[in-house]
Design a protein around this motif. Structure first.
Motif, PDB file in Angstrom:
ATOM      1  N   LEU A 175      -0.050 -14.373 -10.432  1.00 42.84           N
ATOM      2  CA  LEU A 175      -1.182 -14.781 -11.028  1.00 42.84           C
ATOM      3  C   LEU A 175      -2.202 -15.224  -9.553  1.00 42.84           C
ATOM      4  CD1 LEU A 175       0.642 -17.609 -12.928  1.00 42.84           C
ATOM      5  CD2 LEU A 175      -0.430 -15.625 -13.752  1.00 42.84           C
ATOM      6  N   GLY A 176      -3.511 -15.074  -9.783  1.00 42.93           N
ATOM      7  CA  GLY A 176      -4.538 -15.136  -8.697  1.00 42.93           C
ATOM      8  C   GLY A 176      -4.128 -14.026  -7.913  1.00 42.93           C
ATOM      9  N   ALA A 177      -4.231 -12.859  -8.256  1.00 43.34           N
ATOM     10  CA  ALA A 177      -3.646 -11.588  -7.595  1.00 43.34           C
ATOM     11  C   ALA A 177      -4.626 -10.756  -6.696  1.00 43.34           C
ATOM     12  CB  ALA A 177      -3.073 -10.809  -8.629  1.00 43.34           C
ATOM     13  N   ALA A 178      -6.021 -10.944  -7.022  1.00 45.32           N
ATOM     14  CA  ALA A 178      -7.079 -10.192  -6.381  1.00 45.32           C
ATOM     15  C   ALA A 178      -6.866 -10.378  -4.920  1.00 45.32           C
ATOM     16  CB  ALA A 178      -8.355 -10.241  -6.810  1.00 45.32           C
ATOM     17  N   PRO A 179      -7.044  -9.480  -3.851  1.00 45.57           N
ATOM     18  CA  PRO A 179      -7.408  -7.948  -4.040  1.00 45.57           C
ATOM     19  C   PRO A 179      -6.207  -7.232  -4.323  1.00 45.57           C
ATOM     20  CG  PRO A 179      -7.644  -8.338  -1.991  1.00 45.57           C
ATOM     21  CD  PRO A 179      -7.364  -9.711  -2.404  1.00 45.57           C
ATOM     22  N   GLY A 180      -4.968  -7.841  -4.635  1.00 48.44           N
ATOM     23  CA  GLY A 180      -3.856  -7.108  -4.898  1.00 48.44           C
ATOM     24  C   GLY A 180      -2.552  -7.030  -3.693  1.00 48.44           C
ATOM     25  N   GLY A 181      -2.891  -7.535  -2.622  1.00 48.62           N
ATOM     26  CA  GLY A 181      -1.880  -7.606  -1.485  1.00 48.62           C
ATOM     27  C   GLY A 181      -0.441  -8.090  -2.047  1.00 48.62           C
ATOM     28  N   TRP A 182      -0.093  -9.257  -2.713  1.00 47.80           N
ATOM     29  CA  TRP A 182       1.031  -9.408  -3.069  1.00 47.80           C
ATOM     30  C   TRP A 182       1.585  -8.561  -4.264  1.00 47.80           C
ATOM     31  CZ3 TRP A 182       2.380 -15.157  -4.030  1.00 47.80           C
ATOM     32  CH2 TRP A 182       2.228 -16.045  -2.717  1.00 47.80           C
ATOM     33  N   SER A 183       0.674  -8.181  -4.957  1.00 43.24           N
ATOM     34  CA  SER A 183       1.243  -7.017  -6.052  1.00 43.24           C
ATOM     35  C   SER A 183       1.830  -5.778  -5.671  1.00 43.24           C
ATOM     36  CB  SER A 183       0.158  -6.611  -7.094  1.00 43.24           C
ATOM     37  OG  SER A 183      -0.243  -7.659  -7.888  1.00 43.24           O
ATOM     38  N   GLN A 184       1.022  -5.595  -4.312  1.00 39.73           N
ATOM     39  CA  GLN A 184       1.511  -4.289  -3.502  1.00 39.73           C
ATOM     40  C   GLN A 184       2.885  -4.527  -3.077  1.00 39.73           C
ATOM     41  OE1 GLN A 184      -1.580  -3.616  -0.710  1.00 39.73           O
ATOM     42  NE2 GLN A 184      -0.903  -1.594  -0.358  1.00 39.73           N
ATOM     43  N   VAL A 185       3.224  -5.836  -2.445  1.00 42.26           N
ATOM     44  CA  VAL A 185       4.607  -5.856  -1.866  1.00 42.26           C
ATOM     45  C   VAL A 185       5.722  -5.904  -3.217  1.00 42.26           C
ATOM     46  CG1 VAL A 185       5.824  -7.707  -0.891  1.00 42.26           C
ATOM     47  CG2 VAL A 185       3.520  -7.186   0.048  1.00 42.26           C
ATOM     48  N   ALA A 186       5.067  -6.698  -4.216  1.00 47.78           N
ATOM     49  CA  ALA A 186       5.859  -6.816  -5.469  1.00 47.78           C
ATOM     50  C   ALA A 186       6.314  -5.442  -5.905  1.00 47.78           C
ATOM     51  CB  ALA A 186       5.369  -7.700  -6.548  1.00 47.78           C
ATOM     52  N   LEU A 187       5.414  -4.570  -6.141  1.00 47.58           N
ATOM     53  CA  LEU A 187       5.782  -3.068  -6.517  1.00 47.58           C
ATOM     54  C   LEU A 187       6.746  -2.476  -5.602  1.00 47.58           C
ATOM     55  CD1 LEU A 187       2.050  -1.898  -7.501  1.00 47.58           C
ATOM     56  CD2 LEU A 187       4.241  -1.786  -9.054  1.00 47.58           C
ATOM     57  N   GLU A 188       6.575  -2.649  -4.369  1.00 48.07           N
ATOM     58  CA  GLU A 188       7.509  -2.036  -3.467  1.00 48.07           C
ATOM     59  C   GLU A 188       9.167  -2.410  -3.764  1.00 48.07           C
ATOM     60  OE1 GLU A 188       4.550  -1.751   0.517  1.00 48.07           O
ATOM     61  OE2 GLU A 188       6.318  -2.970   0.497  1.00 48.07           O
ATOM     62  N   LYS A 189       8.932  -3.902  -4.000  1.00 44.00           N
ATOM     63  CA  LYS A 189      10.404  -4.548  -4.170  1.00 44.00           C
ATOM     64  C   LYS A 189      11.023  -4.275  -5.408  1.00 44.00           C
ATOM     65  CE  LYS A 189      10.059  -7.252  -0.569  1.00 44.00           C
ATOM     66  NZ  LYS A 189      11.111  -7.009   0.696  1.00 44.00           N
ATOM     67  N   VAL A 190      10.235  -4.095  -6.463  1.00 46.00           N
ATOM     68  CA  VAL A 190      10.780  -3.901  -8.018  1.00 46.00           C
ATOM     69  C   VAL A 190      11.054  -2.450  -8.111  1.00 46.00           C
ATOM     70  CG1 VAL A 190       9.494  -5.797  -9.069  1.00 46.00           C
ATOM     71  CG2 VAL A 190       8.688  -3.651  -9.150  1.00 46.00           C
ATOM     72  N   GLY A 191      10.279  -1.609  -7.244  1.00 50.15           N
ATOM     73  CA  GLY A 191      10.698  -0.141  -7.512  1.00 50.15           C
ATOM     74  C   GLY A 191      10.321   0.386  -8.787  1.00 50.15           C
ATOM     75  N   ASP A 192      10.602   1.610  -9.042  1.00 45.64           N
ATOM     76  CA  ASP A 192       9.952   2.286 -10.329  1.00 45.64           C
ATOM     77  C   ASP A 192      10.339   1.660 -11.668  1.00 45.64           C
ATOM     78  OD1 ASP A 192       8.837   3.974  -8.592  1.00 45.64           O
ATOM     79  OD2 ASP A 192      10.359   5.613  -8.848  1.00 45.64           O
ATOM     80  N   ASP A 193      11.714   1.111 -11.610  1.00 45.80           N
ATOM     81  CA  ASP A 193      12.183   0.593 -12.695  1.00 45.80           C
ATOM     82  C   ASP A 193      11.740  -0.848 -13.248  1.00 45.80           C
ATOM     83  OD1 ASP A 193      13.596   2.773 -13.125  1.00 45.80           O
ATOM     84  OD2 ASP A 193      15.378   1.932 -12.278  1.00 45.80           O
ATOM     85  N   GLY A 194      10.767  -1.423 -12.018  1.00 41.84           N
ATOM     86  CA  GLY A 194      10.364  -2.534 -12.432  1.00 41.84           C
ATOM     87  C   GLY A 194       9.034  -2.826 -13.046  1.00 41.84           C
ATOM     88  N   LEU A 195       8.165  -3.795 -13.183  1.00 43.08           N
ATOM     89  CA  LEU A 195       6.842  -4.176 -13.661  1.00 43.08           C
ATOM     90  C   LEU A 195       6.447  -5.142 -12.841  1.00 43.08           C
ATOM     91  CD1 LEU A 195       5.334  -3.385 -16.203  1.00 43.08           C
ATOM     92  CD2 LEU A 195       6.301  -5.432 -17.264  1.00 43.08           C
ATOM     93  N   VAL A 196       4.832  -4.755 -12.746  1.00 44.95           N
ATOM     94  CA  VAL A 196       4.053  -6.025 -11.999  1.00 44.95           C
ATOM     95  C   VAL A 196       3.043  -6.227 -12.845  1.00 44.95           C
ATOM     96  CG1 VAL A 196       2.899  -6.722 -10.056  1.00 44.95           C
ATOM     97  CG2 VAL A 196       5.005  -5.514  -9.669  1.00 44.95           C
ATOM     98  N   ILE A 197       2.632  -7.329 -13.279  1.00 47.52           N
ATOM     99  CA  ILE A 197       1.576  -7.679 -14.057  1.00 47.52           C
ATOM    100  C   ILE A 197       0.571  -8.536 -13.224  1.00 47.52           C
ATOM    101  CG2 ILE A 197       0.601  -8.848 -16.409  1.00 47.52           C
ATOM    102  CD1 ILE A 197       3.349  -8.323 -17.452  1.00 47.52           C
ATOM    103  N   ALA A 198      -0.490  -8.270 -12.779  1.00 47.43           N
ATOM    104  CA  ALA A 198      -1.443  -9.039 -11.867  1.00 47.43           C
ATOM    105  C   ALA A 198      -2.299  -9.572 -12.894  1.00 47.43           C
ATOM    106  CB  ALA A 198      -1.861  -8.065 -10.798  1.00 47.43           C
ATOM    107  N   VAL A 199      -2.703 -10.770 -12.727  1.00 49.47           N
ATOM    108  CA  VAL A 199      -3.920 -11.522 -13.388  1.00 49.47           C
ATOM    109  C   VAL A 199      -5.072 -12.184 -12.325  1.00 49.47           C
ATOM    110  CG1 VAL A 199      -4.564 -13.031 -15.066  1.00 49.47           C
ATOM    111  CG2 VAL A 199      -2.354 -12.186 -14.903  1.00 49.47           C
ATOM    112  N   ASP A 200      -6.346 -11.879 -12.378  1.00 51.31           N
ATOM    113  CA  ASP A 200      -7.257 -12.522 -11.622  1.00 51.31           C
ATOM    114  C   ASP A 200      -8.639 -12.613 -12.329  1.00 51.31           C
ATOM    115  OD1 ASP A 200      -7.248 -13.346  -8.483  1.00 51.31           O
ATOM    116  OD2 ASP A 200      -9.313 -13.067  -9.079  1.00 51.31           O
ATOM    117  N   ILE A 201      -9.402 -13.443 -11.870  1.00 55.87           N
ATOM    118  CA  ILE A 201     -10.776 -13.605 -12.473  1.00 55.87           C
ATOM    119  C   ILE A 201     -11.521 -12.532 -12.013  1.00 55.87           C
ATOM    120  CG2 ILE A 201     -12.864 -14.945 -12.497  1.00 55.87           C
ATOM    121  CD1 ILE A 201     -10.947 -17.521 -11.979  1.00 55.87           C
TER     122      ILE A 201
END
Ligand SMILES: C[S@@+](CC[C@H](N)C(=O)[O-])C[C@H]1O[C@@H](n2cnc3c(N)ncnc32)[C@H](O)[C@@H]1O
Length: 204
Positions: A50-76
């Motif tokens: 939540l409050g994800a722009a420009p996406g730095g945390w999502s980038q780390v989360a994607l690395e952590k969850v790998g291909d079988d995970g999911l990342v949903i990012a929300v920002d205004i």
């Protein structure tokens, strides 16, 4: 932002590292440091950012969850997509019902982890900004009550000030373990604190 801010930012170690390592923001290091210490995100997890722009945390989360995970990012603000199938960006206010419905659709169930680095737009007046930050956190807690699975983890940023201890108390009633912390990469003068909450007890 003034020239001084720009020069300080250029000198900043984490900003320079983010540029070199292709992370989208220096904020990535805060999540990396917090996750290394508290083990919040696992392979295969579904994460809502939540409050994800420009996406730095999502980038780390994607690395952590790998291909079988999911990342949903929300920002205004718009978030440039990552070229993977397991990343979804929603442009909107996460306090909005329509946006939350969209989160629910994309999740198709519950989230394992909710992370929020959301900051209110700053007025520069300490008390007002702190109040707005607390209000945002209250809304993050509502999203967690709605979408976090039992046993799930929450990481949330808040500006320290009046109401902080009450907030910790409230979170302690909903999670097994709650700890407030400031990662090394968080600027010393900044009032931001991160609250790590593990083991969601579920909605009472
Ligand atoms: C510090 S930035 C997040 C940085 C991000 N974690 C990263 O690593 O790139 C805070 C973000 O919170 C967003 N934000 C604040 N209130 C919001 C709300 N109600 N809904 C969605 N986004 C919000 C702002 O637009 C801003 O982009």
């Amino acid at each position: 932002m003034g020239r001084r801010w720009y020069l300080e930012r250029k000198r900043d170690y984490y900003y320079k590292s983010a540029k070199k390592q292709k992370y989208r923001s220096r904020a990535s290091y805060k999540l990396l440091q917090l996750d290394n210490r508290f083990k919040l995100i696992r392979k295969g997890d579904k994460v809502v950012d939540l409050g994800a722009a420009p996406g730095g945390w999502s980038q780390v989360a994607l690395e952590k969850v790998g291909d079988d995970g999911l990342v949903i990012a929300v920002d205004i603000k718009p978030i440039k997509p990552f070229p993977v199938d397991n990343f979804h960006a929603i442009k909107g206010d996460f306090t909005d019902e329509k946006v939350q419905e969209k989160i629910g659709e994309l999740l198709g169930g519950k989230a394992d982890v909710i992370i929020s680095d959301a900051s209110p737009s700053l007025s520069g007046i300490k008390n007002i900004d702190q109040l707005r930050s607390l209000e945002l956190v209250e809304n993050v807690i509502k999203v967690a009550d709605r979408f976090l699975k039992k046993g799930g983890n929450l990481l949330v940023k808040v500006f320290q000030g009046p109401g902080f201890n009450e907030l910790l108390k409230k979170l302690r009633s909903s999670f097994m373990r709650v700890k407030s912390t400031k990662p090394a990469s968080s600027r010393k003068g900044s009032p931001e604190m991160y609250i790590v909450c593990k083991g969601f007890k579920g909605v009472k």
